[in-house]
Design an enzyme around this catalytic site. Sequence first.
Site, mmCIF file in Angstrom:
data_model
loop_
_atom_site.group_PDB
_atom_site.id
_atom_site.type_symbol
_atom_site.label_atom_id
_atom_site.label_comp_id
_atom_site.label_asym_id
_atom_site.label_seq_id
_atom_site.Cartn_x
_atom_site.Cartn_y
_atom_site.Cartn_z
ATOM 1 C CG LEU A 259 50.270 39.937 39.450
ATOM 2 C CD1 LEU A 259 51.050 40.788 38.465
ATOM 3 C CD2 LEU A 259 49.590 40.803 40.495
ATOM 4 C CG HIS B 120 51.514 39.975 28.244
ATOM 5 N ND1 HIS B 120 51.643 39.019 29.227
ATOM 6 C CD2 HIS B 120 52.192 41.062 28.693
ATOM 7 C CE1 HIS B 120 52.360 39.515 30.228
ATOM 8 N NE2 HIS B 120 52.705 40.753 29.927
ATOM 9 C CB CYS C 47 53.902 32.976 30.029
ATOM 10 S SG CYS C 47 52.382 33.373 29.210
HETATM 11 C C1 CIR Z 1 50.876 38.243 35.131
HETATM 12 O O1 CIR Z 1 49.768 38.771 35.259
HETATM 13 O O2 CIR Z 1 51.884 38.900 34.912
HETATM 14 C C2 CIR Z 1 50.990 36.751 35.253
HETATM 15 N N1 CIR Z 1 50.012 36.276 36.172
HETATM 16 C C3 CIR Z 1 50.825 36.082 33.903
HETATM 17 C C4 CIR Z 1 51.919 36.383 32.947
HETATM 18 C C5 CIR Z 1 51.720 35.739 31.622
HETATM 19 N N2 CIR Z 1 52.830 35.978 30.778
HETATM 20 C C6 CIR Z 1 52.771 36.107 29.467
HETATM 21 O O3 CIR Z 1 51.687 36.142 28.881
HETATM 22 N N3 CIR Z 1 53.910 36.272 28.809
#
Ligand code: CIR
Length: 254
Positions: free
Chosen positions: A19, A162, A249
């Site tokens: 994503l 986030h 993340c």
């Molecule tokens: C998303 O959109 O969920 C992932 N592509 C990125 C997640 C990043 N996670 C975070 O900031 N804890």
Amino acid sequence: YHFTHAICRRPGTSATQGLRAVDTGTPDTDLFLQHHADYITALKSTGATVTELAADEAFPDGCFVEDAALCLLELAIIMRPGAPTRLGEAALMKPVLEDLYPNVAEITRGHIEGGDILVTEREILIGSSDRTDAEGVENLREIVTPYGYSIRMVQTPPGVLHFKTDCSLLDAQTILSTRRLADSGCFDGYEVIHVAEGEEACANAIRFNNLVIMPAGFPETRATLTAAEYEVRDVGNSEAAKLDGGMSCLSLRF
Ligand code: CIR
């Protein structure tokens, strides 16, 4: 910010389908893996044990393990990601945490992702976002209140994925933050170090034992942190950044 363990999951080839809010190009999976290995090296260099999970191609965003769980001292809590393609990552993380924790609870209502949760020594700050809603936060509150934790709900700035995309804990008193987030007043009572203008993308760093691990390529903020006597380690993050991912993340820390 003192940790003995971390859990990471290698990015798979399906990470190209991860994503992203804005398409700035497809991640190069070889380079992503190399950065990921550098990240794990940095974690291990502090003396921590790192559980390295294999990629699961069914989950393009599966390497961003932070969103699937919250690890506290007494228990781990399986989250309920608000992104439909990521919901299954929570179930995938459950047996991993059950092997490492005597007590694993689970969010069963609403939605909440670990990326929206900043645990400080005095409270748990949670930013509402497109991925985290009031019901999920309420469910978490019920789970952690008996352990003496207090939860404060705040607002993630509009257009920011986030809460922790824009902030990190540096030590018991100090938070690294973008101005757009800190200006909301949510860190009143803490010391705040602002990321340099134009370097907002490095606000997602982690304090992990002796190190502040931050994405490479943000010299002004890096210099500010070094001047404040933090020991900074840079890790390449160009490929994770294409998927809106950063330093926090990529691991669960406990
Ligand atoms: C998303 O959109 O969920 C992932 N592509 C990125 C997640 C990043 N996670 C975070 O900031 N804890």
